[in-house]
Design a protein around this motif. Sequence first.
Motif, short mmCIF file in Angstrom:
data_model
loop_
_atom_site.label_atom_id
_atom_site.label_comp_id
_atom_site.label_asym_id
_atom_site.label_seq_id
_atom_site.Cartn_x
_atom_site.Cartn_y
_atom_site.Cartn_z
N ILE A 101 -11.16 -3.43 9.26
CA ILE A 101 -11.53 -3.17 7.87
C ILE A 101 -10.61 -3.97 6.96
N ILE A 116 -18.55 2.61 5.56
CA ILE A 116 -17.85 2.53 4.28
C ILE A 116 -18.79 2.93 3.15
N ALA A 143 -8.91 0.91 -3.88
CA ALA A 143 -8.61 -0.51 -4.12
C ALA A 143 -9.35 -0.95 -5.36
N GLU A 172 -18.88 3.76 -1.08
CA GLU A 172 -18.19 3.79 -2.37
C GLU A 172 -18.38 5.18 -2.98
N VAL A 202 -9.89 5.02 1.01
CA VAL A 202 -9.15 3.84 0.58
C VAL A 202 -9.40 3.65 -0.91
N TYR A 222 -13.10 4.52 -1.80
CA TYR A 222 -14.09 4.38 -0.73
C TYR A 222 -13.81 5.42 0.33
N TYR A 226 0.85 -1.19 0.00
CA TYR A 226 0.00 0.00 0.00
C TYR A 226 0.88 1.24 0.00
N LYS A 245 -3.93 -8.31 0.40
CA LYS A 245 -5.01 -7.72 1.20
C LYS A 245 -4.39 -6.97 2.36
N VAL A 257 -13.82 -3.03 -0.09
CA VAL A 257 -13.45 -2.70 1.28
C VAL A 257 -14.64 -3.07 2.16
N GLN A 258 -14.41 -3.83 3.22
CA GLN A 258 -15.52 -4.27 4.05
C GLN A 258 -15.11 -4.39 5.50
N VAL A 294 -14.19 6.11 4.23
CA VAL A 294 -14.41 5.40 5.49
C VAL A 294 -14.53 6.44 6.59
N VAL A 328 -9.25 -4.66 3.29
CA VAL A 328 -9.11 -4.02 1.98
C VAL A 328 -8.57 -5.05 1.00
#
Length: 96
Positions: free
Chosen positions: A35, A91, A75, A93, A73, A80, A8, A23, A42-43, A82, A37
């Motif tokens: 979280i 979160i 990805a 989008e 974030v 996203y 990252y 990830k 992202v969840q 956050v 990623v």
Amino acid sequence: MLGNEEPYSLTGNTILLKDENKKLLLVTSDRYQNILVARSGVQLTDWEPQRRPGVKNVSVVELFKRDKTYFFVRAGGVEYQVDLKFEESPITEMKF
């Protein structure tokens, strides 16, 4: 890390997942779920911050040097927002 590049990068308050095959587990304070990623999105996750193959654990406090609750974030080509103040659905989008 023995020469392994971080999967990252950090620009301002945006975390960019560079290696889409890896990830990141962003470890947050106890009152939030962690979280996850990944390339697919992202969840929130109940993963504990133990080592897992192909997963880099990063503390949000380590990234931002304080207990930050608002960041972005990127990805899989999607950005996203956050915001951990919204505990039920932090979160979002981003649509441009």
